[in-house]
Design an enzyme around this catalytic site. Structure first.
Site, short mmCIF file in Angstrom:
data_model
loop_
_atom_site.label_atom_id
_atom_site.label_comp_id
_atom_site.label_asym_id
_atom_site.label_seq_id
_atom_site.Cartn_x
_atom_site.Cartn_y
_atom_site.Cartn_z
N TYR A 18 11.99 -15.05 -39.09
CA TYR A 18 10.61 -14.97 -40.10
C TYR A 18 11.16 -14.77 -41.32
CZ TYR A 18 5.99 -14.04 -40.80
OH TYR A 18 4.46 -14.31 -41.07
N VAL A 150 -6.85 -14.29 -35.23
CA VAL A 150 -7.22 -14.55 -36.66
C VAL A 150 -8.40 -15.67 -36.56
CG1 VAL A 150 -6.45 -16.06 -38.60
CG2 VAL A 150 -4.62 -14.27 -37.50
N ARG A 171 -7.46 -24.70 -26.80
CA ARG A 171 -6.78 -25.27 -25.79
C ARG A 171 -7.48 -24.85 -24.54
NH1 ARG A 171 -0.37 -24.56 -25.66
NH2 ARG A 171 -0.97 -22.57 -25.28
N TRP A 278 0.42 -17.43 -46.70
CA TRP A 278 1.05 -16.48 -46.08
C TRP A 278 0.79 -15.13 -46.61
CZ3 TRP A 278 6.97 -15.37 -47.19
CH2 TRP A 278 7.86 -14.57 -46.44
#
Ligand code: NAP
Length: 347
Positions: A18, A150, A171, A278
């Site tokens: 990250y 989120v 999904r 971000w």
């Protein structure tokens, strides 16, 4: 810290995959790199909810102009800068890396451990809904991973704050029909989605065309101008092909580990725009006041307008292994995902 959620970014951080939003010049960069308790190792965790129990100086260094937001012992706080390492019961950090949570006691009473997952996930949702396209009431926003934490915040906040409607892809995976129906019911009733569609059901051209016609109808004759992508690969392509002329797709995650690809025709003839978002960078680049306002907007929304946090599964910090086992064996059998939250006081 009282509670800290376990987000996908935390797992990637632990794996060394990250990024860091700090520049070489940022004074927080080195201060936050190491734990004072264990100088040779960093501590995981980037979000959380806690209380100030001790201050080392009378006037502290929050960067608001009149210091009206200086912290006091007993204040409820959340994280205002990335990289604090929230998976611990006690942290010594510069005061300007925290944000005071007004009405913290009420929030604690209402949401308990769930409160810890409100700020960055909700903040990410607010920024993506506000900063890229000026949405009008009644507009449709399209997103994938609508069942993610989120995604759950996006659909509620779009509705509550902007009067926009969200269509979510998710999904079906190994879910049974009744689990899928339970998820759809949850996302439409609690999450305020206008429509939830299984990605698996959009794999042939006719199904996709029918879905896009439905989107247009829901948007009063206009396809979405904004899509939010956190999956990549084929899922991102579904979003791109469903945007209107000149539409924008904001990518904020890559859960499938597949790249986002866009056709030349979509760039030239459809004039689609791609952006990344971000939240860590947003926090580093924005003032205390902006971070404080957003945190407290979320708290007010939760306390006053029935915004709800994503469901959570609480583990004590001493049970990291058990939590990871639960994540890899139990999570996929649930109809509705639960975010792992660490109880930082129970060791
Ligand atoms: N850019 C930022 O500032 C920012 C901020 C916060 C979060 N994020 C990102 O947003 C994403 C969601 O975060 P979250 O905390 O809401 O996550 P979460 O609640 O843990 O949900 C994860 C989501 O990813 C889906 N997913 C997992 N593996 C997948 C795969 N291989 N292919 C497709 N979908 C997959 C899950 O679907 P199933 O339920 O079907 O498995 C679920 O919808 C993450 O990528 C995270 O890193 C970014």
């Amino acid at each position: 810290m009282l509670h800290a959620p376990w987000n996908p970014a935390d797992a990637l951080t632990v794996q060394g995959r990250y990024g860091s939003p700090y520049t070489d010049q940022d004074p927080h960069r080195d201060a936050l790199r190491q734990s004072p308790l264990h100088p040779d190792c960093t501590v995981a965790g980037s979000e959380g909810f806690g209380r100030v129990v001790e201050l080392l100086q009378a006037t502290n260094d929050i960067d608001d102009e009149d210091h009206s937001n200086s912290l006091q012992v007993g204040d409820w706080v959340t994280v205002g800068k990335p990289g604090l390492g929230t998976m611990r019961s006690t942290m010594w950090v510069p005061t300007d890396t925290l944000v005071r949570v007004e009405r913290g006691e009420e929030l604690w009473d209402r949401a308990g451990p769930q409160a810890s997952a409100l700020f960055q996930l909700g903040g990410t949702a607010i920024r993506m809904l506000r900063d890229f396209v000026s949405l009008q009431p009644g507009e449709i926003v399209l997103q994938n991973a609508g069942n993610s934490a989120v995604g759950y915040m996006v659909s509620q906040l779009a509705h509550l704050r902007l009067g926009a409607s969200v269509v979510s892809l998710a999904r079906k995976g190994s879910k049974t029909t009744s689990q899928w129906n339970e998820l759809v019911e949850h996302l439409t009733t609690n999450g305020n989605c206008s429509l939830v569609v299984a990605e698996e059901d959009l794999q042939d051209r006719r199904a996709l065309a029918a879905f896009q016609a439905q989107l247009k109808q829901l948007g009063n004759g206009t396809c979405p101008r904004l899509a939010l992508n956190t999956v990549g690969g084929n899922s991102a392509s579904l979003l791109l092909s469903s945007l209107t002329q000149g539409g924008t797709m904001v990518t904020y995650g890559g859960m499938s580990l597949q790249p986002v690809t866009i056709s030349t025709a979509h760039l030239i003839f459809k004039d689609l725009k791609l952006h990344g978002y971000w939240h860590s960078r947003w926090m580093v680049q924005h003032s205390y006041k902006e971070r404080h306002d957003m945190v407290n907007e979320l708290v007010d929304a939760l306390l006053d307008n029935s915004l709800t946090c994503p469901p959570v599964q609480v583990f004590p910090l001493s049970n990291v292994r058990q939590a990871m086992d639960w994540e890899s064996t139990q999570q996929s059998h649930l109809a509705i995902r639960r975010k792992i939250v660490w109880d930082c006081q129970e060791m």
